[in-house]
Design a protein around this motif. Sequence first.
Motif, mmCIF file in Angstrom:
data_model
loop_
_atom_site.group_PDB
_atom_site.id
_atom_site.type_symbol
_atom_site.label_atom_id
_atom_site.label_comp_id
_atom_site.label_asym_id
_atom_site.label_seq_id
_atom_site.Cartn_x
_atom_site.Cartn_y
_atom_site.Cartn_z
ATOM 1 N N PRO A 242 0.844 -1.224 0.000
ATOM 2 C CA PRO A 242 0.000 0.000 0.000
ATOM 3 C C PRO A 242 0.859 1.245 0.000
ATOM 4 N N LEU A 243 0.417 2.311 -0.482
ATOM 5 C CA LEU A 243 1.194 3.526 -0.532
ATOM 6 C C LEU A 243 1.449 4.084 0.851
ATOM 7 N N SER A 244 2.570 4.773 0.976
ATOM 8 C CA SER A 244 2.935 5.342 2.258
ATOM 9 C C SER A 244 1.902 6.343 2.756
ATOM 10 N N ARG A 245 1.736 6.392 4.050
ATOM 11 C CA ARG A 245 0.859 7.392 4.644
ATOM 12 C C ARG A 245 1.600 8.720 4.781
ATOM 13 N N ARG A 246 2.879 8.720 4.436
ATOM 14 C CA ARG A 246 3.652 9.950 4.495
ATOM 15 C C ARG A 246 4.286 10.168 3.122
ATOM 16 N N LEU A 247 3.531 10.794 2.236
ATOM 17 C CA LEU A 247 3.994 10.993 0.868
ATOM 18 C C LEU A 247 4.421 12.430 0.603
ATOM 19 N N SER A 248 4.746 13.198 1.634
ATOM 20 C CA SER A 248 5.091 14.598 1.400
ATOM 21 C C SER A 248 6.313 14.727 0.510
ATOM 22 N N THR A 249 7.326 13.902 0.742
ATOM 23 C CA THR A 249 8.518 13.953 -0.096
ATOM 24 C C THR A 249 8.184 13.539 -1.514
ATOM 25 N N ALA A 250 7.391 12.493 -1.655
ATOM 26 C CA ALA A 250 7.007 12.033 -2.982
ATOM 27 C C ALA A 250 6.203 13.099 -3.702
ATOM 28 N N ALA A 251 5.309 13.762 -2.982
ATOM 29 C CA ALA A 251 4.479 14.796 -3.602
ATOM 30 C C ALA A 251 5.341 15.914 -4.144
ATOM 31 N N ALA A 252 6.359 16.293 -3.390
ATOM 32 C CA ALA A 252 7.243 17.357 -3.850
ATOM 33 C C ALA A 252 7.978 16.943 -5.114
ATOM 34 N N LEU A 253 8.324 15.666 -5.210
ATOM 35 C CA LEU A 253 9.057 15.183 -6.372
ATOM 36 C C LEU A 253 8.195 15.110 -7.622
ATOM 37 N N VAL A 254 6.923 14.745 -7.453
ATOM 38 C CA VAL A 254 6.091 14.487 -8.619
ATOM 39 C C VAL A 254 4.985 15.506 -8.857
ATOM 40 N N ALA A 255 4.880 16.524 -8.026
ATOM 41 C CA ALA A 255 3.791 17.486 -8.184
ATOM 42 C C ALA A 255 3.765 18.064 -9.589
ATOM 43 N N ALA A 256 4.932 18.301 -10.156
ATOM 44 C CA ALA A 256 4.998 18.872 -11.500
ATOM 45 C C ALA A 256 4.487 17.910 -12.551
ATOM 46 N N GLU B 236 9.008 4.867 2.284
ATOM 47 C CA GLU B 236 9.480 4.385 3.574
ATOM 48 C C GLU B 236 8.554 3.330 4.179
ATOM 49 N N GLU B 237 7.293 3.352 3.792
ATOM 50 C CA GLU B 237 6.339 2.428 4.388
ATOM 51 C C GLU B 237 5.969 1.281 3.451
ATOM 52 N N TYR B 238 6.827 1.055 2.489
ATOM 53 C CA TYR B 238 6.639 -0.135 1.661
ATOM 54 C C TYR B 238 6.687 -1.369 2.554
ATOM 55 N N ASP B 239 5.695 -2.222 2.425
ATOM 56 C CA ASP B 239 5.557 -3.400 3.279
ATOM 57 C C ASP B 239 5.765 -4.658 2.443
ATOM 58 N N SER B 240 6.889 -5.305 2.619
ATOM 59 C CA SER B 240 7.214 -6.473 1.797
ATOM 60 C C SER B 240 6.374 -7.695 2.169
ATOM 61 N N PHE B 241 5.637 -7.629 3.268
ATOM 62 C CA PHE B 241 4.775 -8.747 3.647
ATOM 63 C C PHE B 241 3.429 -8.677 2.923
ATOM 64 N N THR B 242 2.775 -7.515 2.983
ATOM 65 C CA THR B 242 1.504 -7.358 2.272
ATOM 66 C C THR B 242 1.730 -6.906 0.835
ATOM 67 N N ASN B 243 2.916 -6.343 0.562
ATOM 68 C CA ASN B 243 3.278 -5.774 -0.730
ATOM 69 C C ASN B 243 2.673 -4.383 -0.930
ATOM 70 N N ALA B 244 2.223 -3.752 0.141
ATOM 71 C CA ALA B 244 1.626 -2.425 0.047
ATOM 72 C C ALA B 244 2.694 -1.349 -0.070
ATOM 73 N N GLY B 245 2.342 -0.257 -0.763
ATOM 74 C CA GLY B 245 3.248 0.884 -0.883
ATOM 75 C C GLY B 245 4.417 0.640 -1.812
ATOM 76 N N ASP B 246 4.233 -0.180 -2.836
ATOM 77 C CA ASP B 246 5.330 -0.566 -3.732
ATOM 78 C C ASP B 246 5.599 0.540 -4.748
ATOM 79 N N LEU B 247 6.231 1.590 -4.287
ATOM 80 C CA LEU B 247 6.454 2.770 -5.121
ATOM 81 C C LEU B 247 7.815 3.387 -4.854
#
Length: 280
Positions: A4-18, A126-137
């Motif tokens: 599942p996607l991270s619950r803290r995507l502020s850094t990602a948002a800054a990178l991809v907002a454009a 940072e919250e990529y979970d290799s058990f559930t496979n959530a946040g694979d980004l």
Amino acid sequence: MRRPLSRRLSTAAALVAAAVVTPLAAPVPAAADGVVIGGSPVQVSDSPWAVALASRDRFGGTRAGQFCGGAVVSPTTVLTAAHCLSLEVLGAPLETVEDLHIIAGRNDLRAAGGREVAVRSVWVNEEYDSFTNAGDLAILTLDKPLPKDHVIPMAPVGDRAYEAGTRAQVYGWGDTTGQGDYARSLRAAKVQVLADTACEAAYPGNADGTYLRSVMLCAGEVEGGRDACQGDSGGPLVARGRLIGLVSWGSGCGQAGSPGVYTRISELLARMAPTAAKGS
């Protein structure tokens, strides 16, 4: 594939907002879980937003070091799977891989042509979970920009491209048979977006992973036969001319009852929207 996607995507948002755009009407470290099964060769010129992630230092030069795929969402931004950059896949810590780059516009990985662009920086969820496979980004920032026509728009929440039954295509240079037969040219397989209930039934929570409809997308064919496979991870799933998913995980390749699971792009955009709005 996987997460599942991270619950803290502020850094990602800054990178991809454009990149948020208005939608349009072998004996090497183990390859990532993902390959195009039941597909056929396509011209990179018709899908320039599909790029190969490569490192000759880690994976040798036979296929230019390709080990995963990615999708171009801005001239300097490529989305891929977090697990592609893991120790398990790279065989070494990410920070020690000095030649990480993407390959764009090259039909045959063993030939010249196209361009190779170094990756300047990497953001791994940072919250990529290799058990559930959530946040694979993961988000790659390129050292030099690609042409604007390489960019594919991302489908937002509510877009019809996510509806069950929608025809889609998955792209990659991975295993074409599930037996280690890796493609030298880009391939695509036609699949369909499946109902969340189908994936919840296939992956209720076991050793393969757990399907979470809020952050994952399910695609394939009920009878199997067309799917992503080893080496396709991080590659694009496209429907209605828009990016809807990234190859993430699944059980086997092209098996009946075991569809491919993708990181859901709409979730990324939904989390990015507030940050993008503040910056506008």
